[in-house]
Design a protein around this motif. Structure first.
Motif, PDB file in Angstrom:
ATOM      1  N   SER A 231       9.095 -10.545  38.055  1.00  0.00           N
ATOM      2  CA  SER A 231       8.689  -9.305  38.705  1.00  0.00           C
ATOM      3  C   SER A 231       8.113  -8.357  37.665  1.00  0.00           C
ATOM      4  O   SER A 231       8.747  -8.084  36.639  1.00  0.00           O
ATOM      5  CB  SER A 231       9.881  -8.657  39.419  1.00  0.00           C
ATOM      6  N   ALA A 232       6.911  -7.857  37.916  1.00  0.00           N
ATOM      7  CA  ALA A 232       6.284  -6.919  36.978  1.00  0.00           C
ATOM      8  C   ALA A 232       7.105  -5.643  36.815  1.00  0.00           C
ATOM      9  O   ALA A 232       7.304  -5.179  35.683  1.00  0.00           O
ATOM     10  CB  ALA A 232       4.863  -6.595  37.433  1.00  0.00           C
ATOM     11  N   PRO A 233       7.616  -5.042  37.884  1.00  0.00           N
ATOM     12  CA  PRO A 233       8.482  -3.866  37.696  1.00  0.00           C
ATOM     13  C   PRO A 233       9.754  -4.186  36.929  1.00  0.00           C
ATOM     14  O   PRO A 233      10.233  -3.366  36.138  1.00  0.00           O
ATOM     15  CB  PRO A 233       8.786  -3.406  39.126  1.00  0.00           C
ATOM     16  N   GLY A 234      10.315  -5.376  37.136  1.00  0.00           N
ATOM     17  CA  GLY A 234      11.512  -5.755  36.405  1.00  0.00           C
ATOM     18  C   GLY A 234      11.241  -5.917  34.914  1.00  0.00           C
ATOM     19  O   GLY A 234      12.044  -5.501  34.074  1.00  0.00           O
ATOM     20  N   VAL A 235      10.108  -6.526  34.577  1.00  0.00           N
ATOM     21  CA  VAL A 235       9.735  -6.686  33.170  1.00  0.00           C
ATOM     22  C   VAL A 235       9.505  -5.326  32.529  1.00  0.00           C
ATOM     23  O   VAL A 235       9.921  -5.071  31.390  1.00  0.00           O
ATOM     24  CB  VAL A 235       8.486  -7.577  33.051  1.00  0.00           C
ATOM     25  N   ARG A 236       8.850  -4.431  33.267  1.00  0.00           N
ATOM     26  CA  ARG A 236       8.606  -3.088  32.740  1.00  0.00           C
ATOM     27  C   ARG A 236       9.916  -2.348  32.504  1.00  0.00           C
ATOM     28  O   ARG A 236      10.090  -1.681  31.480  1.00  0.00           O
ATOM     29  CB  ARG A 236       7.735  -2.307  33.711  1.00  0.00           C
ATOM     30  N   ALA A 237      10.862  -2.476  33.442  1.00  0.00           N
ATOM     31  CA  ALA A 237      12.150  -1.809  33.289  1.00  0.00           C
ATOM     32  C   ALA A 237      12.912  -2.354  32.090  1.00  0.00           C
ATOM     33  O   ALA A 237      13.494  -1.595  31.302  1.00  0.00           O
ATOM     34  CB  ALA A 237      12.977  -1.986  34.567  1.00  0.00           C
ATOM     35  N   ALA A 251      22.004  -6.696  25.910  1.00  0.00           N
ATOM     36  CA  ALA A 251      21.746  -8.133  26.013  1.00  0.00           C
ATOM     37  C   ALA A 251      21.020  -8.369  27.329  1.00  0.00           C
ATOM     38  O   ALA A 251      21.521  -8.000  28.398  1.00  0.00           O
ATOM     39  CB  ALA A 251      23.054  -8.924  25.967  1.00  0.00           C
ATOM     40  N   LEU A 252      19.822  -8.955  27.268  1.00  0.00           N
ATOM     41  CA  LEU A 252      19.026  -9.183  28.462  1.00  0.00           C
ATOM     42  C   LEU A 252      19.537 -10.400  29.223  1.00  0.00           C
ATOM     43  O   LEU A 252      19.915 -11.420  28.625  1.00  0.00           O
ATOM     44  CB  LEU A 252      17.560  -9.372  28.096  1.00  0.00           C
ATOM     45  N   SER A 253      19.544 -10.279  30.542  1.00  0.00           N
ATOM     46  CA  SER A 253      20.030 -11.361  31.397  1.00  0.00           C
ATOM     47  C   SER A 253      19.016 -11.589  32.511  1.00  0.00           C
ATOM     48  O   SER A 253      18.968 -10.808  33.478  1.00  0.00           O
ATOM     49  CB  SER A 253      21.399 -11.007  31.986  1.00  0.00           C
ATOM     50  N   PRO A 254      18.154 -12.619  32.398  1.00  0.00           N
ATOM     51  CA  PRO A 254      17.171 -12.891  33.459  1.00  0.00           C
ATOM     52  C   PRO A 254      17.873 -13.326  34.745  1.00  0.00           C
ATOM     53  O   PRO A 254      18.562 -14.350  34.788  1.00  0.00           O
ATOM     54  CB  PRO A 254      16.320 -14.020  32.875  1.00  0.00           C
ATOM     55  N   GLU A 255      17.702 -12.544  35.788  1.00  0.00           N
ATOM     56  CA  GLU A 255      18.311 -12.827  37.091  1.00  0.00           C
ATOM     57  C   GLU A 255      17.358 -12.362  38.182  1.00  0.00           C
ATOM     58  O   GLU A 255      16.650 -11.369  38.007  1.00  0.00           O
ATOM     59  CB  GLU A 255      19.650 -12.102  37.244  1.00  0.00           C
ATOM     60  N   PRO A 256      17.334 -13.044  39.306  1.00  0.00           N
ATOM     61  CA  PRO A 256      16.516 -12.556  40.423  1.00  0.00           C
ATOM     62  C   PRO A 256      17.145 -11.307  41.030  1.00  0.00           C
ATOM     63  O   PRO A 256      18.358 -11.103  40.981  1.00  0.00           O
ATOM     64  CB  PRO A 256      16.542 -13.737  41.403  1.00  0.00           C
ATOM     65  N   GLY A 257      16.291 -10.450  41.571  1.00  0.00           N
ATOM     66  CA  GLY A 257      16.784  -9.234  42.197  1.00  0.00           C
ATOM     67  C   GLY A 257      16.404  -7.997  41.414  1.00  0.00           C
ATOM     68  O   GLY A 257      15.634  -8.034  40.447  1.00  0.00           O
ATOM     69  N   ALA A 258      16.971  -6.887  41.850  1.00  0.00           N
ATOM     70  CA  ALA A 258      16.665  -5.600  41.231  1.00  0.00           C
ATOM     71  C   ALA A 258      17.352  -5.489  39.877  1.00  0.00           C
ATOM     72  O   ALA A 258      18.424  -6.071  39.657  1.00  0.00           O
ATOM     73  CB  ALA A 258      17.118  -4.462  42.143  1.00  0.00           C
ATOM     74  N   PRO A 259      16.774  -4.759  38.930  1.00  0.00           N
ATOM     75  CA  PRO A 259      17.422  -4.567  37.630  1.00  0.00           C
ATOM     76  C   PRO A 259      18.767  -3.866  37.785  1.00  0.00           C
ATOM     77  O   PRO A 259      18.964  -3.033  38.671  1.00  0.00           O
ATOM     78  CB  PRO A 259      16.422  -3.693  36.863  1.00  0.00           C
ATOM     79  N   ALA A 260      19.679  -4.207  36.891  1.00  0.00           N
ATOM     80  CA  ALA A 260      21.017  -3.609  36.905  1.00  0.00           C
ATOM     81  C   ALA A 260      21.582  -3.664  35.499  1.00  0.00           C
ATOM     82  O   ALA A 260      21.190  -4.510  34.684  1.00  0.00           O
ATOM     83  CB  ALA A 260      21.935  -4.330  37.889  1.00  0.00           C
ATOM     84  N   VAL A 261      22.506  -2.776  35.203  1.00  0.00           N
ATOM     85  CA  VAL A 261      23.146  -2.729  33.907  1.00  0.00           C
ATOM     86  C   VAL A 261      24.642  -2.900  34.093  1.00  0.00           C
ATOM     87  O   VAL A 261      25.236  -2.370  35.036  1.00  0.00           O
ATOM     88  CB  VAL A 261      22.838  -1.404  33.168  1.00  0.00           C
ATOM     89  N   SER A 262      25.263  -3.683  33.201  1.00  0.00           N
ATOM     90  CA  SER A 262      26.703  -3.919  33.244  1.00  0.00           C
ATOM     91  C   SER A 262      27.310  -3.425  31.941  1.00  0.00           C
ATOM     92  O   SER A 262      26.786  -3.692  30.851  1.00  0.00           O
ATOM     93  CB  SER A 262      27.002  -5.417  33.424  1.00  0.00           C
TER      94      SER A 262
END
Length: 313
Positions: A231-237, A251-262
């Motif tokens: 997703s272009a918006p996900g990559v930008r985020a 630490a980046l975690s490639p996952e489908p869906g909206a960006p989220a932080v843990s």
């Protein structure tokens, strides 16, 4: 900025001071060296572009991108500018030291005492300071030892320092010079002038030492940022988050869906709450957390850092 400073220097001769000269010198060398390569908005923009290109290319941070994010590339211009500052600093010290030898006040120590008791520059407005000076003056051995130490230590730093700075005693001269300028700032009230001189002293520190001391260390919070590499918006985020993460907390975690932080406890947050987590934990963003109280700022940042993903048809 340098042109503006030179402009007012040439037009306001009646208010010029040594601080203006030192500022003019440093600004000139900042134009020569790549002064925006490490701590600047330009560096943050470059980090964002490098992270976004790598994420779009490989879905993660490849080796060249990680090397660029870890430290700015070496710059010959920056090294040349630093060397010019070092040489110019030594010339300033030698000129100041040899000029002091022309006056008898520096040979018998009266110069330091005259500064300490001058009500225009010192702490004479405080009663405790005046009592301290009177107590020192009544004990003649202590008085002569104090003024002799102050005068001869100043001459030693300014005359021997430019030579010893290029030896293994560099740490000692840097310490003595910083202490001397800090004392002058307190006694004479020349705060900005002495700060600029201390900045010149810092030019003798290795760049890696400064960079390591500016890092937060292993005790900083560790976060996980999930994003969709397709997703272009996900990559930008993700690129925005990596650009602000100068201490390698994310630490980046490639996952489908909206960006989220843990966070460290595994609590997953997105949207405006995720913006709060980033500004609370990421070291560069923490001093700017007060901006989230401005109406609309949190929502605007959430739009770019945690864009919503449209539901499948």
């Amino acid at each position: 900025v340098w042109v503006a400073v030179v402009g007012y220097i040439h037009r306001t001769q009646q208010v010029l001071f040594g601080m203006d000269t030192m500022m003019n010198i440093l600004l000139f060398y900042l134009m020569i060296g790549n002064s925006g390569a490490a701590l600047s908005v330009d560096r943050l923009i470059a980090r964002y572009r490098a992270a976004r290109a790598s994420l779009a290319r490989s879905g993660g941070l490849d080796a060249p991108a990680r090397a660029f994010l870890a430290a700015p590339p070496p710059s010959r211009g920056a090294g040349f500018a630093l060397r010019l500052i070092q040489v110019h600093f030594c010339i300033i010290y030698l000129a100041a030291g040899f000029a002091k030898l022309k006056g008898n006040a520096w040979w018998d120590g009266r110069a330091v005492w005259d500064v300490m008791v001058n009500p225009e520059f010192t702490l004479m407005q405080y009663e405790w300071y005046e009592r301290l000076l009177r107590a020192v003056a009544t004990v003649k051995p202590l008085y002569h030892a104090a003024i002799a130490f102050g005068s001869w230590s100043t001459l030693f730093i300014e005359i021997a320092g430019p030579f010893l700075l290029w030896t293994r005693l560099r740490w000692l001269i840097m310490f003595l010079a910083t202490a001397m300028h800090a004392a002058i700032a307190v006694l004479m009230g020349l705060n900005l002038f002495e700060l600029l001189m201390i900045i010149m002293v810092l030019a003798f520190l290795p760049d890696r030492l400064i960079r390591d001391r500016l890092r937060g260390g292993p005790a900083l919070p560790r976060l996980r940022f999930a994003f969709d590499p397709g997703s272009a918006p996900g990559v930008r985020a993700a690129a925005l988050a990596v650009a602000a993460d100068t201490d390698d907390q994310l630490a980046l975690s490639p996952e489908p869906g909206a960006p989220a932080v843990s966070d460290a406890q595994g609590v997953r947050t997105t949207g405006a709450g995720g913006v709060g987590v980033l500004f609370k934990s990421v070291r560069v963003l923490a001093p700017l957390a007060f901006l989230l109280w401005v109406p609309g700022v949190r929502g605007l940042l959430a739009r770019y850092l945690f864009p919503a993903v449209p539901a499948p048809a």
